[in-house]
Design a protein around this motif. Structure first.
Motif, mmCIF file in Angstrom:
data_model
loop_
_atom_site.group_PDB
_atom_site.id
_atom_site.type_symbol
_atom_site.label_atom_id
_atom_site.label_comp_id
_atom_site.label_asym_id
_atom_site.label_seq_id
_atom_site.Cartn_x
_atom_site.Cartn_y
_atom_site.Cartn_z
ATOM 1 N N GLU B 85 53.235 43.066 49.308
ATOM 2 C CA GLU B 85 53.023 42.356 50.573
ATOM 3 C C GLU B 85 54.048 42.744 51.629
ATOM 4 O OE1 GLU B 85 52.676 38.116 49.987
ATOM 5 O OE2 GLU B 85 51.288 38.355 48.309
ATOM 6 N N ALA B 109 49.733 38.897 53.375
ATOM 7 C CA ALA B 109 48.646 38.631 52.434
ATOM 8 C C ALA B 109 47.529 37.920 53.188
ATOM 9 C CB ALA B 109 49.141 37.756 51.286
ATOM 10 N N SER B 111 45.341 35.178 54.400
ATOM 11 C CA SER B 111 45.582 33.745 54.457
ATOM 12 C C SER B 111 44.736 33.132 55.569
ATOM 13 C CB SER B 111 47.073 33.489 54.721
ATOM 14 O OG SER B 111 47.274 32.133 55.024
ATOM 15 N N MET B 113 44.334 30.159 56.250
ATOM 16 C CA MET B 113 45.096 29.071 56.872
ATOM 17 C C MET B 113 45.930 29.563 58.043
ATOM 18 S SD MET B 113 44.799 26.095 55.289
ATOM 19 C CE MET B 113 46.365 25.205 55.374
ATOM 20 N N GLU B 114 46.502 30.773 57.901
ATOM 21 C CA GLU B 114 47.352 31.306 58.967
ATOM 22 C C GLU B 114 46.599 32.318 59.826
ATOM 23 O OE1 GLU B 114 51.236 32.629 57.600
ATOM 24 O OE2 GLU B 114 51.141 31.205 55.950
ATOM 25 N N ASN B 145 50.511 33.772 43.958
ATOM 26 C CA ASN B 145 50.101 32.501 44.588
ATOM 27 C C ASN B 145 48.687 32.673 45.177
ATOM 28 O OD1 ASN B 145 50.410 33.979 46.962
ATOM 29 N ND2 ASN B 145 52.468 33.166 47.326
ATOM 30 N N GLU B 147 47.406 33.092 48.210
ATOM 31 C CA GLU B 147 47.208 34.194 49.156
ATOM 32 C C GLU B 147 47.297 35.550 48.452
ATOM 33 O OE1 GLU B 147 49.403 31.710 49.673
ATOM 34 O OE2 GLU B 147 48.316 30.604 51.225
ATOM 35 N N THR B 151 44.275 38.285 48.076
ATOM 36 C CA THR B 151 44.473 39.656 48.555
ATOM 37 C C THR B 151 44.199 40.652 47.431
ATOM 38 O OG1 THR B 151 46.203 38.776 49.987
ATOM 39 C CG2 THR B 151 46.089 41.168 49.762
#
Lengths: 198, 198
Positions: B85, B109, B111, B113-114, B145, B147, B151
């Motif tokens: 990453e 990665a 995401s 959410m972001e 995790n 994310e 990925t």
């Protein structure tokens, strides 16, 4: 190991107090990803502080002038001097808005372990302020630990014969704290310093 | 509040990640008390990093040259690419001395959410490297995790039809850790990935 300047920066940051290798790396990558304007501002602010900051000739607080803001303020009460260990403590006391007198910064506390005796502190300067002054009370606001206590005791003995009122900050349970979790020394002091309930 | 530049420095330091108001004050006083030469070196190292650091045109790692040290090294194995990453992850893998291949830094990665999708990552650049190359294996070394998993799944699906060996780092109990304190996901993965005892 990173290449060149990045590793240099991680090394430099890692020398700061409380900054471990992981934090140093995180900070370095943060700076690497930051706007160059922000990084330049941070770097320049560091240099400006080193260039401008000095110590007040009266109280020893950090200042950018010959005398600090508090010593220059004519509205402060000359009759009371609050003696603290460090300039940080002045800011902490100011934050309470409880005190309107003057300060004196010792520049540390007596600590035989670290080889700091009374001569390394600004005690002579404190005595000089008392010579021709209107001071009536000295508040000893040292840290509530061994070094602070030793310093306060030393100062009290020295100041007592001068006919001044010498006081110390109350020691006891922190507000918002939990009696159950107070250490025994703090709890003991809270008992010793108990007052009539209101 | 401190006077002028000192407060500016505390404010600037407080903007760094993981540096709270107390730490910012401690760092500022440390710099105030430091040798001017040390402060100047720290400030200048920051500026040098911003000026010199760039990203390797091949793998995306941090570098001071067009190509990073690892991409320039003829002794590294061209047949394996480890996809990570962040540049920090390259250093972490290098520290193990277990890997002698090449790297590819995605720059993050996936995401949702972001708002980071595959297009924001250096995936096109990875595909370009596979076109005319001798690569036989891709090791997906994303963080263990959500994310990182998303990925890795995305990349595996994309790479599978290309006839390459695509592997992922093993997930399980950390060495030196305590089974009793392992969270259930880690322990579950350690079971799922169990191997013949030796």
């Amino acid at each position: 190991m990173y290449e060149g300047a990045l590793q240099d920066l991680i090394d430099e940051l890692g020398r700061l107090p409380g900054v471990g290798p992981k934090s140093a790396q995180r900070l370095a990558f943060h700076l690497l990803a930051s706007d160059p304007v922000d990084v330049r501002r941070l770097a320049e602010t560091m240099l400006v502080v080193k260039e401008k900051a000095r110590f007040c000739s009266i109280c020893g607080n950090v200042s950018e002038d010959e005398q600090c803001r508090i010593c220059r303020d004519p509205r402060r009460d000359d009759a009371v001097i609050c003696v603290v260990e460090e300039a940080k403590d002045v800011v902490a006391v100011e934050r309470t808005r409880e005190f309107r007198g003057r300060y004196h910064v010792l520049g540390g506390a007596i600590s035989p372990m670290e080889g700091i005796g009374p001569d390394q502190l600004r005690i002579r300067e404190l005595l000089a302020r008392l010579n021709d002054s209107v001071v009536q009370e000295i508040i000893l606001a040292m840290d509530p630990n061994i070094e602070g206590d030793a310093t306060a005791t030393y100062l009290r003995r020295m100041l007592d014969p001068m006919g001044l009122t010498v006081t110390r900050l109350a020691s006891g349970l922190p507000v918002g704290g939990d009696l159950e979790y107070a250490d025994e020394v703090t709890l003991g002091r809270a008992f010793a310093g108990r007052r009539a309930a209101q």
